[in-house]
Design a protein around this motif. Structure first.
Motif, PDB file in Angstrom:
ATOM      1  N   GLY A 234     -36.017  43.844 -14.881  1.00 55.16           N
ATOM      2  CA  GLY A 234     -37.170  43.139 -15.420  1.00 55.16           C
ATOM      3  C   GLY A 234     -38.049  42.497 -14.380  1.00 55.16           C
ATOM      4  O   GLY A 234     -39.198  42.132 -14.669  1.00 55.16           O
ATOM      5  N   PHE A 235     -37.534  42.325 -13.169  1.00 60.95           N
ATOM      6  CA  PHE A 235     -38.323  41.747 -12.063  1.00 60.95           C
ATOM      7  C   PHE A 235     -38.956  42.832 -11.197  1.00 60.95           C
ATOM      8  O   PHE A 235     -39.629  42.532 -10.212  1.00 60.95           O
ATOM      9  CB  PHE A 235     -37.423  40.851 -11.202  1.00 60.95           C
ATOM     10  CG  PHE A 235     -36.754  39.745 -11.969  1.00 60.95           C
ATOM     11  CD1 PHE A 235     -37.454  38.608 -12.335  1.00 60.95           C
ATOM     12  CD2 PHE A 235     -35.428  39.862 -12.359  1.00 60.95           C
ATOM     13  CE1 PHE A 235     -36.836  37.594 -13.055  1.00 60.95           C
ATOM     14  CE2 PHE A 235     -34.799  38.858 -13.065  1.00 60.95           C
ATOM     15  CZ  PHE A 235     -35.507  37.722 -13.425  1.00 60.95           C
ATOM     16  N   GLY A 236     -38.722  44.095 -11.536  1.00 67.56           N
ATOM     17  CA  GLY A 236     -39.266  45.206 -10.764  1.00 67.56           C
ATOM     18  C   GLY A 236     -38.417  45.622  -9.592  1.00 67.56           C
ATOM     19  O   GLY A 236     -38.812  46.500  -8.813  1.00 67.56           O
ATOM     20  N   SER A 237     -37.232  45.025  -9.463  1.00 67.31           N
ATOM     21  CA  SER A 237     -36.347  45.358  -8.343  1.00 67.31           C
ATOM     22  C   SER A 237     -35.571  46.636  -8.633  1.00 67.31           C
ATOM     23  O   SER A 237     -35.095  46.838  -9.761  1.00 67.31           O
ATOM     24  CB  SER A 237     -35.358  44.210  -8.088  1.00 67.31           C
ATOM     25  OG  SER A 237     -36.044  43.020  -7.764  1.00 67.31           O
ATOM     26  N   LEU A 238     -35.442  47.476  -7.627  1.00 69.51           N
ATOM     27  CA  LEU A 238     -34.724  48.732  -7.786  1.00 69.51           C
ATOM     28  C   LEU A 238     -33.231  48.468  -7.951  1.00 69.51           C
ATOM     29  O   LEU A 238     -32.601  47.826  -7.118  1.00 69.51           O
ATOM     30  CB  LEU A 238     -34.963  49.630  -6.569  1.00 69.51           C
ATOM     31  CG  LEU A 238     -34.362  51.029  -6.622  1.00 69.51           C
ATOM     32  CD1 LEU A 238     -35.037  51.865  -7.694  1.00 69.51           C
ATOM     33  CD2 LEU A 238     -34.492  51.714  -5.253  1.00 69.51           C
ATOM     34  N   GLN A 239     -32.683  48.963  -9.045  1.00 70.60           N
ATOM     35  CA  GLN A 239     -31.261  48.796  -9.326  1.00 70.60           C
ATOM     36  C   GLN A 239     -30.476  50.095  -9.137  1.00 70.60           C
ATOM     37  O   GLN A 239     -29.272  50.122  -9.366  1.00 70.60           O
ATOM     38  CB  GLN A 239     -31.073  48.296 -10.758  1.00 70.60           C
ATOM     39  CG  GLN A 239     -31.579  46.891 -10.984  1.00 70.60           C
ATOM     40  CD  GLN A 239     -30.815  45.872 -10.155  1.00 70.60           C
ATOM     41  OE1 GLN A 239     -29.601  45.963  -9.982  1.00 70.60           O
ATOM     42  NE2 GLN A 239     -31.529  44.875  -9.620  1.00 70.60           N
ATOM     43  N   GLY A 240     -31.138  51.128  -8.710  1.00 72.51           N
ATOM     44  CA  GLY A 240     -30.472  52.392  -8.441  1.00 72.51           C
ATOM     45  C   GLY A 240     -31.425  53.554  -8.593  1.00 72.51           C
ATOM     46  O   GLY A 240     -32.409  53.465  -9.333  1.00 72.51           O
ATOM     47  N   ASP A 241     -31.154  54.617  -7.870  1.00 73.38           N
ATOM     48  CA  ASP A 241     -31.968  55.815  -8.009  1.00 73.38           C
ATOM     49  C   ASP A 241     -31.179  57.029  -7.543  1.00 73.38           C
ATOM     50  O   ASP A 241     -30.113  56.904  -6.936  1.00 73.38           O
ATOM     51  CB  ASP A 241     -33.289  55.707  -7.253  1.00 73.38           C
ATOM     52  CG  ASP A 241     -33.107  55.674  -5.745  1.00 73.38           C
ATOM     53  OD1 ASP A 241     -31.987  55.364  -5.282  1.00 73.38           O
ATOM     54  OD2 ASP A 241     -34.076  55.951  -5.019  1.00 73.38           O
ATOM     55  N   SER A 242     -31.710  58.194  -7.860  1.00 73.25           N
ATOM     56  CA  SER A 242     -31.058  59.435  -7.473  1.00 73.25           C
ATOM     57  C   SER A 242     -32.102  60.521  -7.320  1.00 73.25           C
ATOM     58  O   SER A 242     -33.035  60.621  -8.119  1.00 73.25           O
ATOM     59  CB  SER A 242     -30.027  59.845  -8.530  1.00 73.25           C
ATOM     60  OG  SER A 242     -29.428  61.086  -8.208  1.00 73.25           O
ATOM     61  N   ILE A 243     -31.951  61.326  -6.275  1.00 75.22           N
ATOM     62  CA  ILE A 243     -32.772  62.516  -6.092  1.00 75.22           C
ATOM     63  C   ILE A 243     -32.019  63.692  -6.706  1.00 75.22           C
ATOM     64  O   ILE A 243     -30.889  63.990  -6.310  1.00 75.22           O
ATOM     65  CB  ILE A 243     -33.062  62.796  -4.613  1.00 75.22           C
ATOM     66  CG1 ILE A 243     -33.795  61.607  -3.980  1.00 75.22           C
ATOM     67  CG2 ILE A 243     -33.872  64.075  -4.470  1.00 75.22           C
ATOM     68  CD1 ILE A 243     -35.177  61.364  -4.531  1.00 75.22           C
ATOM     69  N   VAL A 244     -32.640  64.341  -7.690  1.00 75.27           N
ATOM     70  CA  VAL A 244     -32.020  65.466  -8.364  1.00 75.27           C
ATOM     71  C   VAL A 244     -32.471  66.747  -7.676  1.00 75.27           C
ATOM     72  O   VAL A 244     -33.668  67.002  -7.548  1.00 75.27           O
ATOM     73  CB  VAL A 244     -32.413  65.497  -9.858  1.00 75.27           C
ATOM     74  CG1 VAL A 244     -31.776  66.696 -10.553  1.00 75.27           C
ATOM     75  CG2 VAL A 244     -31.991  64.202 -10.536  1.00 75.27           C
ATOM     76  N   ASP A 245     -31.529  67.544  -7.207  1.00 71.03           N
ATOM     77  CA  ASP A 245     -31.836  68.810  -6.555  1.00 71.03           C
ATOM     78  C   ASP A 245     -32.576  69.712  -7.524  1.00 71.03           C
ATOM     79  O   ASP A 245     -32.126  69.913  -8.655  1.00 71.03           O
ATOM     80  CB  ASP A 245     -30.542  69.466  -6.087  1.00 71.03           C
ATOM     81  CG  ASP A 245     -30.787  70.770  -5.336  1.00 71.03           C
ATOM     82  OD1 ASP A 245     -29.811  71.488  -5.106  1.00 71.03           O
ATOM     83  OD2 ASP A 245     -31.952  71.054  -4.981  1.00 71.03           O
ATOM     84  N   SER A 246     -33.701  70.266  -7.101  1.00 71.27           N
ATOM     85  CA  SER A 246     -34.489  71.097  -8.000  1.00 71.27           C
ATOM     86  C   SER A 246     -33.805  72.424  -8.301  1.00 71.27           C
ATOM     87  O   SER A 246     -34.051  73.039  -9.326  1.00 71.27           O
ATOM     88  CB  SER A 246     -35.883  71.346  -7.415  1.00 71.27           C
ATOM     89  OG  SER A 246     -35.792  72.177  -6.277  1.00 71.27           O
ATOM     90  N   GLY A 247     -32.938  72.904  -7.400  1.00 72.28           N
ATOM     91  CA  GLY A 247     -32.222  74.147  -7.663  1.00 72.28           C
ATOM     92  C   GLY A 247     -33.132  75.355  -7.596  1.00 72.28           C
ATOM     93  O   GLY A 247     -34.288  75.283  -7.196  1.00 72.28           O
ATOM     94  N   SER A 248     -32.602  76.502  -8.038  1.00 76.40           N
ATOM     95  CA  SER A 248     -33.366  77.746  -7.941  1.00 76.40           C
ATOM     96  C   SER A 248     -33.650  78.388  -9.296  1.00 76.40           C
ATOM     97  O   SER A 248     -34.556  79.208  -9.407  1.00 76.40           O
ATOM     98  CB  SER A 248     -32.606  78.751  -7.062  1.00 76.40           C
ATOM     99  OG  SER A 248     -31.320  79.008  -7.611  1.00 76.40           O
ATOM    100  N   ALA A 249     -32.869  78.043 -10.326  1.00 75.66           N
ATOM    101  CA  ALA A 249     -33.104  78.632 -11.645  1.00 75.66           C
ATOM    102  C   ALA A 249     -34.431  78.133 -12.202  1.00 75.66           C
ATOM    103  O   ALA A 249     -34.832  76.990 -11.970  1.00 75.66           O
ATOM    104  CB  ALA A 249     -31.963  78.280 -12.598  1.00 75.66           C
TER     105      ALA A 249
END
Length: 289
Positions: A234-249
């Motif tokens: 709620g304060f705009g602070s990052l609580q976690g993230d993840s980069i999802v591999d785009s893959g090839s399909a």
């Protein structure tokens, strides 16, 4: 008589409502080869598979299946279960249209009860025939579109340049749909596929300390593309993230599992394509019980 020029057989927008997953297999042996000498097909595949994001679309009667060319309905079948998410050797719902030159187009895996045409009926180009489903041997909602010549040879509309406006071989990356659920996603090909093909309704609240997952239905993309899922409090602070591999399909799934740890309030999930925010989802985080 010349072969018909084909309109695209699925309505809606590419990358949001549909994406091509598999082309005709042109390799006569046990290998696989599409019309661009790539591997976006599977051994013995006789058509073009056009995927929709998931069963949420089918439940809204989307996307529609459209006649690629005018002709007469020479075969049709309906009434089969349409929500398969694993391979099953059972009949499908389909429509076959024979064109003026004797060639035939087959539209398969249709939604049960969605056929709008009947045997012997004449149809025009662009007329709705049914809705994309997952009847027959199908692991997710998609249209199998197959073209055969008068003498029953498989035709590849891409190789034979039959499309009036063919879609690109390498469409840009896009997020087709997302879902937010309580509990972790434990995806295993063939076993956990239903978590993505038939996702639960998105949650709008969760309790501190609970586990949560964000699942994605993705289309297209090129090397170097990425999708990022981020969670801010709620304060705009990052609580976690993840980069999802785009893959090839061309159609694939991505996900991120996390646990809610922080102060209650209105949090926000954002999904970015190559750094640009394309989806946001508010989430009420409630105090631990």
């Amino acid at each position: 008589m010349e072969r018909p020029i084909l309109a695209w057989p699925v309505g809606g927008e590419e990358g949001l409502d549909w994406v091509i997953q598999s082309y005709v297999d042109l390799d006569p042996g046990p290998g696989r080869r599409d019309y661009r000498d790539g591997d976006r097909t599977y051994n013995g595949h006789d058509g073009t598979d056009i995927h929709s994001p998931n069963f949420r679309w089918m439940d809204r009667d989307l996307p529609p299946v459209l006649a690629a060319a005018s002709g007469r309905v020479t075969r049709a079948h309906d009434g089969e279960f349409d929500r398969h998410s694993a391979w099953t050797d059972v009949p499908w719902n389909y429509v076959e249209i024979t064109h003026a030159d004797g060639s035939r187009a087959i539209y398969g895996h249709l939604k049960k009860g969605s056929l709008t045409v009947s045997l012997g009926q004449t149809v025009d180009t662009g007329q709705q025939l049914a809705v994309v489903g997952s009847s027959g041997g199908s692991t997710r909602p998609h249209l199998h579109f197959e073209v055969r010549s008068r003498d029953n040879r498989v035709l590849d509309p891409f190789l034979d340049e039959m499309w009036a406006d063919p879609p690109a071989y390498d469409p840009p990356l896009s997020v087709m749909d997302y879902h937010v659920q309580r509990g972790f996603i434990t995806f295993r090909q063939g076993l956990g596929l239903r978590e993505f093909t038939d996702p639960p309704p998105n949650i709008d609240s969760i309790v501190v300390g609970e586990s949560m997952a964000v699942g994605l239905s993705l289309a297209g993309g090129r090397p170097g593309d990425s999708v990022r899922i981020a969670l801010r409090d709620g304060f705009g602070s990052l609580q976690g993230d993840s980069i999802v591999d785009s893959g090839s399909a061309r159609h694939r799934f991505g996900w991120w599992n996390t646990t809610i740890l922080g102060d209650p309030g209105t949090w926000r999930i954002t999904i970015q394509e190559n750094g640009e925010t394309v989806r946001t989802h508010p989430l009420r985080v409630l105090p631990a019980r």
